[in-house]
Write a protein that holds these residues in place. Structure first.
Motif, PDB file in Angstrom:
ATOM      1  N   SER A  78       0.841  -1.193   0.000  1.00  0.00           N
ATOM      2  CA  SER A  78       0.000   0.000   0.000  1.00  0.00           C
ATOM      3  C   SER A  78       0.874   1.239   0.000  1.00  0.00           C
ATOM      4  O   SER A  78       1.954   1.253   0.593  1.00  0.00           O
ATOM      5  CB  SER A  78      -0.906   0.008   1.228  1.00  0.00           C
ATOM      6  OG  SER A  78      -1.651   1.207   1.310  1.00  0.00           O
ATOM      7  N   GLY A 102      -2.568   3.337   5.169  1.00  0.00           N
ATOM      8  CA  GLY A 102      -3.768   2.643   5.617  1.00  0.00           C
ATOM      9  C   GLY A 102      -4.615   3.597   6.441  1.00  0.00           C
ATOM     10  O   GLY A 102      -4.940   4.705   6.009  1.00  0.00           O
ATOM     11  N   THR A 106      -9.296   4.672   5.911  1.00  0.00           N
ATOM     12  CA  THR A 106      -8.111   4.433   5.101  1.00  0.00           C
ATOM     13  C   THR A 106      -7.821   5.650   4.217  1.00  0.00           C
ATOM     14  O   THR A 106      -8.725   6.217   3.606  1.00  0.00           O
ATOM     15  CB  THR A 106      -8.310   3.184   4.234  1.00  0.00           C
ATOM     16  OG1 THR A 106      -8.496   2.056   5.092  1.00  0.00           O
ATOM     17  CG2 THR A 106      -7.107   2.941   3.341  1.00  0.00           C
ATOM     18  N   TRP A 126       6.206   1.455  -3.867  1.00  0.00           N
ATOM     19  CA  TRP A 126       5.513   2.472  -3.092  1.00  0.00           C
ATOM     20  C   TRP A 126       6.491   3.315  -2.268  1.00  0.00           C
ATOM     21  O   TRP A 126       6.384   3.438  -1.040  1.00  0.00           O
ATOM     22  CB  TRP A 126       4.459   1.822  -2.180  1.00  0.00           C
ATOM     23  CG  TRP A 126       3.615   0.870  -2.957  1.00  0.00           C
ATOM     24  CD1 TRP A 126       2.582   1.175  -3.794  1.00  0.00           C
ATOM     25  CD2 TRP A 126       3.784  -0.555  -3.011  1.00  0.00           C
ATOM     26  NE1 TRP A 126       2.087   0.028  -4.370  1.00  0.00           N
ATOM     27  CE2 TRP A 126       2.788  -1.051  -3.904  1.00  0.00           C
ATOM     28  CE3 TRP A 126       4.638  -1.460  -2.397  1.00  0.00           C
ATOM     29  CZ2 TRP A 126       2.670  -2.401  -4.190  1.00  0.00           C
ATOM     30  CZ3 TRP A 126       4.518  -2.796  -2.679  1.00  0.00           C
ATOM     31  CH2 TRP A 126       3.536  -3.263  -3.563  1.00  0.00           C
TER      32      TRP A 126
END
Length: 595
Positions: free
Chosen positions: A85, A101, A127, A349
């Motif tokens: 993420s 998150g 989130t 990421w």
């Protein structure tokens, strides 16, 4: 003797015919070299005759050499860190905060000391889908889950409904927040919020793919254009073909004086200064990307290589744009460097986290596991942060125009201006099959002195004959210092022609003819027949041939009928040795073989 030039029979004046080589053939070994690593870099380690490739190296001395790049060290992810993420950072010196998150963390440990993990601060309202820093605040978008929230980094407080709207993307010009709303049919507009319920609407040309905050502006990448916004002004900077791929605009990141994005499976750049506008392909290409970040003086991009399928981390220092440089198109191709390549699921990421700890500038999330990777962009006192090994290889050093060439050996030059502590291990390798297999010389210990310059060579006995040669240097055992590779070369035998070396000019085996034709009077033909052509007309035709510069068919004195070579008329000299133009008149020709 008789020759033909462009179908014209010419009787050679006896004693004037000469056939010779156009230039002397080089003798002795010829070095085909790669020097300088400021442009090139695999995808862009491809600057024609300066082609080279490297893994784990970054430039030193303005690109004059390549030394060990940054190490990627594995660190544990904090509890509740989301897998695969994106994350966003906010800085209020000396603190560095992260959101990912639905959690907020800050970097633990003493400022100026080594990185010591994460401290969780709070659970967020939902989130996070996008974030930006406006002054001392982090503005957080949560998609359709909840309204935009805000973290006050100075006060340590958290406000939900900071802007009373839901947002898919968010950015700032330093004065207000700009949102892409989540409402159906409104993805082609931006809402500028200066207070919780006070907004101005900008209607753009097409749905917004990505927002970026850079250089005091908000940049909006839509499906067909790039917009620049500041205050109540929205300017369409330029248009581009419609973005059709799902990952077009996967990131939009500012670095230096440029914006970078992902289009059609490749990194593109748009300069934000000057009058030259548009997206320029500049970096690596691949099957996919996992984002980009500007940190530690470099732009970092993760790419999945289209040939091997492996995930890679690339870096570029970028190029500062100037009006003069843009107008003259200086350094259109930026230097890019392959920092890491993973054989597993890799990482991605990236997020910038520099400023608090000298051993940390960038974080990447591991794919397929919960771990993180920490990277220190540049060596710092007490924190070298270098990769333990790196390698640099030349491109194909070719024998062109010869089909094959006897290679006498290979060589490399290394230099260091500081460090030189614990010796490192260096090996010199070569390949005769375009890198499919490599042969390696013995490992050598390099270092032990604060400064040094070392030339390594491997000579082949007997010479190795091949159409092309590659040279590679592998350096291992790096800890607190690193030598820099400043040159690679292959030594070719006497007939080397410098086809791919940057410092040697190309030599071609060509012939030259010098001969004279008598025009006053014309000499009898080779079969004894009298030549009845007008000498003045014949001279005019030869002068026209010289003036045109076109290649002409030439049949030599000993060539059978119909066998010709192409020549240029390099020079003409007409002489009149008599009282009148009809007497003792001759034309001297110099012909040079084409090719």
């Amino acid at each position: 003797m008789e020759v033909e030039l462009a179908g014209l029979p010419l009787v050679v004046l006896p004693g004037t015919y000469r056939r010779e080589s156009e230039s002397r053939r080089p003798t002795g070994p010829v070095r085909l070299a790669v020097r300088g690593f400021a442009s090139g870099g695999q995808a862009l380690q491809r600057a024609a005759d300066r082609y080279w490739q490297a893994l784990g190296a970054l430039p030193v001395w303005e690109g004059q050499g390549l030394a060990a790049g940054p190490a990627l060290r594995a660190i544990g992810a904090p509890a509740n860190w989301p897998l695969a993420s994106p994350a966003w950072s906010g800085i209020l010196a000396p603190e560095v905060h992260l959101v990912a998150g639905s959690r907020q963390w800050r970097l633990a440990g003493s400022p100026g000391g080594p990185f010591a993990g994460f401290a969780e601060v709070r659970t967020l309202a939902a989130t996070v889908s996008d974030a930006c820093q406006m002054g001392t605040r982090l503005l957080l978008a949560h998609g359709t889950a909840t309204q935009v929230s805000s973290i006050d980094l100075a006060a340590g407080s958290y406000t939900t409904g900071y802007y009373q709207a839901t947002a898919r993307l968010i950015a700032t010009d330093g004065q207000a927040g700009y949102l892409v709303p989540t409402a159906t049919g409104q993805d082609d507009r931006l809402l500028r919020y200066t207070a919780a319920t006070t907004s101005t609407t900008f209607l753009l040309d097409a749905p917004v793919r990505r927002l970026a905050s850079h250089a005091g502006f908000v940049w909006a990448l839509t499906r067909t254009a790039l917009w620049r916004l500041k205050g109540t002004t929205a300017e369409l900077l330029f248009t581009h073909p419609p973005l059709l791929a799902e990952d077009d605009g996967a990131f939009l990141v500012g670095h230096g004086t440029a914006l970078y994005t992902w289009l059609a499976g490749r990194v593109h750049r748009a300069d934000t200064t000057g009058t030259v506008r548009g997206w320029t392909p500049t970096g690596p290409s691949g099957l996919a990307t996992r984002g980009a970040a500007s940190a530690g003086g470099y732009l970092w991009v993760t790419v999945q290589d289209s040939a091997s399928g492996r995930w890679q981390l690339w870096a570029t220092p970028g190029r500062l744009a100037s009006l003069q440089g843009l107008a003259l198109d200086w350094e259109k191709a930026e230097p890019w460097y392959l920092v890491e390549e993973w054989t597993d699921a890799g990482a991605g990421w990236p997020v910038a986290v520099g400023g608090r700890h000298p051993d940390l500038d960038l974080l990447l999330g591991r794919a397929g596991s919960s771990g993180l990777l920490a990277l220190q962009a540049l060596p710092r006192p007490g924190y070298p942060g270098r990769r333990a090994s790196f390698q640099v290889a030349s491109g194909l050093l070719t024998a062109l125009p010869a089909a094959r060439l006897p290679w006498l050996g290979v060589g490399a030059a290394l230099a260091w201006l500081d460090g030189g502590g614990t010796p490192v291990s260096v090996q010199l390798g070569w390949s005769l099959d375009a890198g499919s297999s490599w042969n390696w010389g013995p490992a050598r210990a390099v270092g032990g002195t604060p400064r040094g310059f070392l030339v390594l060579e491997e000579r082949f006995a007997p010479p190795l004959e091949a159409a092309a040669l590659q040279v590679q240097v592998a350096v291992s055992g790096v800890s607190d210092w690193s030598p820099a590779v400043v040159g690679l070369w292959g030594l070719g035998a006497t007939s080397a022609t410098g086809g791919s070396g940057v410092s040697e000019s190309q030599w071609l085996p060509r012939r030259r003819w010098r001969l004279a034709v008598q025009l006053g009077p014309l000499l009898p033909r080779a079969d004894g027949a009298q030549d009845t052509r007008d000498p003045t007309l014949l001279a005019g035709l030869l002068w026209d041939a010289w003036r045109s510069g076109a290649p002409l068919a030439f049949r030599d004195v000993d060539a059978p009928p119909g066998v010709t070579v192409l020549v240029h008329v390099a020079a003409l000299e007409e002489r009149l040795g008599g009282v009148t133009p009809a007497e003792a008149r001759r034309l001297e020709l110099e012909l040079v073989e084409v090719g």
